[in-house]
Design a protein around this motif. Sequence first.
Motif, short mmCIF file in Angstrom:
data_model
loop_
_atom_site.label_atom_id
_atom_site.label_comp_id
_atom_site.label_asym_id
_atom_site.label_seq_id
_atom_site.Cartn_x
_atom_site.Cartn_y
_atom_site.Cartn_z
N ASP A 12 1.42 -1.11 0.16
CA ASP A 12 0.08 -0.17 0.15
C ASP A 12 0.61 1.00 0.53
O ASP A 12 1.99 1.24 0.75
CB ASP A 12 -0.88 0.45 1.35
CG ASP A 12 -2.11 -0.98 1.05
OD1 ASP A 12 -2.49 -1.09 0.18
OD2 ASP A 12 -2.69 -1.43 1.82
N LYS A 14 0.55 5.40 -0.92
CA LYS A 14 0.05 6.65 -1.99
C LYS A 14 0.34 7.73 -2.40
O LYS A 14 2.02 8.05 -2.18
CB LYS A 14 -1.03 7.40 -0.93
CG LYS A 14 -1.94 6.16 -0.17
CD LYS A 14 -3.41 5.28 -1.57
CE LYS A 14 -3.98 4.47 -1.03
NZ LYS A 14 -4.81 3.65 -1.88
N VAL A 102 2.61 4.30 -6.93
CA VAL A 102 2.28 3.84 -6.40
C VAL A 102 2.15 2.14 -5.77
O VAL A 102 2.83 1.67 -6.72
CB VAL A 102 0.37 4.21 -6.57
CG1 VAL A 102 0.02 5.76 -6.79
CG2 VAL A 102 0.53 3.39 -7.99
#
Length: 335
Positions: A12, A14, A102
């Motif tokens: 994960d 961002k 990302v």
Amino acid sequence: MPVLHSVIHKIDKKPDGNPAILHRSAGELVENQVRDELISQFNESYNAKPGKGWGFFHAESGAHPFSGWLSNYLAGTEDFMEFSNIAVEHLQKLMEESNLTVGGNVLFCHYRQGMTDYLIIALVQEAEAVVMTDGLTLQPIRRLDLDSIFLAARINLSEWKNNPASKQYVSYLKAKKGRRVTEYFRDFIGVQEGIDGPGETRTLLKAFSDFVESEDLGEESAREKTDTLVSYAMSKAKLGEPITLDELSEVLDDDQPKAFAEFVLGKDYGLSASIPPDKKTLNKFRRFTGRADGLSISFDQHLLGSKVEFDEAGGTLTLRKLPTQLTDQLKRASA
């Protein structure tokens, strides 16, 4: 295409500068039809991507540790999960340092096709989709988006081990989002560019055009050989396999199966024995032909602008560097 080992971890991350969070898989993907179809679909999508890079590993070092971990796995000193875990941790670290991409689902898969072993590594994103339930209602789901992969590589493990001097046992996608993104993923794997696929393909097509010219083939025969070459090369591209000069030579002429290969080797083209086909370059290769009032013209598309100049307004062609045989005939006729 037996799948020997496969796993998907998730990172994960961002584009907001926050640390990347790694979610390690508890184990390998379960052996079933869904897994096998996933790998098959990935390969189809990967093979269809144009403009791949081809290369080989940097020497193992602190900056490029991936090949060492891969060697340990293949030697049996680490199992597949240990290898994938240490590799994905390295990818997570590079993601945070580069801040160029990302996160996503990180696929590792060791599979066998024929007698050849491969390892694929890819960062796979997710996309929204809708399915119909048994109760005839619509339900939103998230699926792995195999069509939009832009960071992926495939390593020919067999060639790496059996032919370490090769410079094309790793193929990788060249990201459309920028050179730096491609370089970041290349650094993760520790691969350096070895073979210029588009350049090698262009040189092969140039050698083929010279060969057709030297053989003084008729228009129909030249067109047939051109179609044969493009068909063979495209089939190799679809399978993700290199063009081999010997095999191509046999395909081009059953009666003289070594003619084209010997022609290439006898000239200074600098071609490799195996060539990674570039689909974009191949798609542009075709022959222009025309016949009228005793005049027959045929030439390969890539000659347009160099040996052949087209004046659209005047409807004329200017030819340069005429074949010696044609030049000699014209000289005799004008004497």
